[in-house]
Design an enzyme around this catalytic site. Sequence first.
Site: not given
Ligand code: UD1
Ligand code: CA
Length: 502
Positions: A20, A85, A384, A394
Site C-alpha cells: 500500500r 503471514g 573581514n 577548485y
Molecule cells: C496486523 C494484524 C492486525 C493488527 C494490525 C495492527 C495480523 C494478521 N494482523 O494487520 O490484527 O490490527 O497489524 O497494525 O497480524 N509481516 C511479515 N511477514 C509476513 C507478513 C507480515 O514480516 O509474511 C510483517 C509486516 O512487515 C508488518 C507486520 O508483519 O510489519 C504486520 O503485517 P501487515 O501486513 O502490516 O498486517 P496488518 O494488515 O497491518
Molecule cells: Ca500493518
Amino acid sequence: MSSQQAVAAVVVLAAGQGTRMRSATPKVLHELGGRSMLGHVLAAAQPLGAATTVVVVGSGREAVEAHLAAVAPGARAVLQAEQLGSGHAARVALDAVPELEGPVLVVNGDAPLLRTATLTALVDGHTAAASVFTVLTAEVDDPTGLGRIVRDDAGAPRAIVEERDATPGQRAVREVNAGVYVADAGTLRRVLAGLATDNAQGEQYLTDALAPLVEGGAPVAAVPAPDPDDVLGCNDRRELAVRRRTLNDRVLDELMRSGVTVVDPATTWVDVTVTVAPDALLEPGVQLRGTTSVATGAVVGPDTTLVDTTVGEGAAVVRSHVLGAVVGPRATVGPFSYVRPGTRLGADAKVGAFVETKNAQVGEGSKVPHLSYVGDATIGRGSNIGAATVFVNYDGVAKHHTTVGDAVRIGSDTMLVAPVTVGDGAYTAAGSVITEDVPPGAMGVARAAQRNVAGWVRRRRPGTAAADAAAAAGAAAEGTAGSRPAGDTPAGPAEPGADHER
Ligand code: UD1
Ligand code: CA
C-alpha cells in the site's frame, strides 16, 4: 530503567512488502521524525534490555539489512523467504533462536509511534496476569482494516479477528489489536506450529495464536495501551503523513514544556534526535534534523533548515540552509545563506546574506557579510571578507586550501586563488585576483591600473543623455587626461574601498 531485562528477546516483524505504500523502498524504511519506522520500533524496545533482538526481513531484504547494520548492529536479521503471514514470520524468528526461553516481545515493524512506556505497560500487564500470551490493544474511533479484540461476557479476551474474517457484530468492536504482543517463547513456538491458513488471505496469522490458547485454558491477557496514538500502524503514505504529524506534535510539546519557544508548531518540524535548550526560539518554517542541537538564547528561523548542526548560545540563523556545521556562540547566519558541511563559525562570527561556505573555519569575530563563496578555508580572528569575495578552491581537478590570518581586510570582489595565504593584518585591494601569498601587514594588489579616456562620451555618444550630463558637468573635467598619473600605486588612503561593512 525499572524493567531491565523485562523480556528475553524482541522480535520485530518487518518482512512484509508494504504494497500500500506503492514504493521501491521497503515500508519499514520509510522515515518520519528522523528515523525509519523500524528505527522507531527498535528505539522504543531498546530500554527493555532484551539480550536478543531479531528482525524478520524478506521484501527489500538487502536494504533492510543494510539499514539494520547502520542503526542497530546488535540486532539479528532473519530471513522469511516467502511472506506467508505474520504468524509465519514470528515462527521463522523463533526458529532462528531455538535456545530462547521466557517472555518475548513480538512487534510489527510498522508501528512508529510506539513508546517505551507503552511496551513497559504491556510487559507489566503480562507479568501481573501470569499470562502466556498478552496482546496490546487500543480503543480507536475508526478501526477499519485492523484486527478486532473479541472478549467474552466477563470481559476476558477470546480471540483476535481480522477485519476481512469478522462478522458484522465483530466489526462494530472498536478495540483493536495493536500488533504488539508479549508471549512465553515455548508456548508461542508450540501454538505457531499449529496455525492454519483458513482465512480470507490464506496466511498464517499471528493473531490466530490467541483463540487456541484460550480454548486450551491457558492464561492470556489483553492490555489496553495508555495512549491509543501509540499503537497506530502505518500502511500507506497518507497514514505516514498523519503519523509524522503526531510524532512531531509530541516532540514540540516536549520542547515547549521544557522552555523552548515554538512560534508556529504547524510549520516547525523537529526530529526526535534533535536537542533544543530552554529559552531557544524557533521561528515559523523551521526544520531541525539529525543530530542538530540548539543552545539557549539562540534564534532559528524563520524559514531555516538545520541538519546535523550545532548552534551555540545566543546565535541566530535566519532564512538559511545549514548542513553539518557549527555556529559558535552569538554568531549569526543569514538571511539567505547556504552553510555546508565542515563549516565552523567561531564566537561572534558572521556569515551574512547570500553567502555559501563549505569546509571553512571562520574565526572569532570574523565576518563574511555579503555575496561570497568561502570553500576550503581557514580565516583567523577579527578579519573581514569584502562583498563578493570568492575563495577559488577548485582548479578543475583538485580542491585547495586558503588561509587568511587575523585582522585581515579582504577587499570586495577579491578572488583568492588557492592554495594561497594572506598573512595577519594584511589587506587585499578590491577586485584583485590573488594568486600569491600576501605577507603580514602587506596590501595585495592584483588588478590593472585604471585609465580614463577623456572626452570619449562627447566624441562617441553625442546627443545622448550621458553626453548632455557630461557637458553640464563642465569642460574642466573634459580636458583632463587620466585621473591618476601612470605608475602611481593604487594604495592611496581611499584605496581599500573594500570592506563595505564594519
Ligand atoms: C496486523 C494484524 C492486525 C493488527 C494490525 C495492527 C495480523 C494478521 N494482523 O494487520 O490484527 O490490527 O497489524 O497494525 O497480524 N509481516 C511479515 N511477514 C509476513 C507478513 C507480515 O514480516 O509474511 C510483517 C509486516 O512487515 C508488518 C507486520 O508483519 O510489519 C504486520 O503485517 P501487515 O501486513 O502490516 O498486517 P496488518 O494488515 O497491518
Ligand atoms: Ca500493518
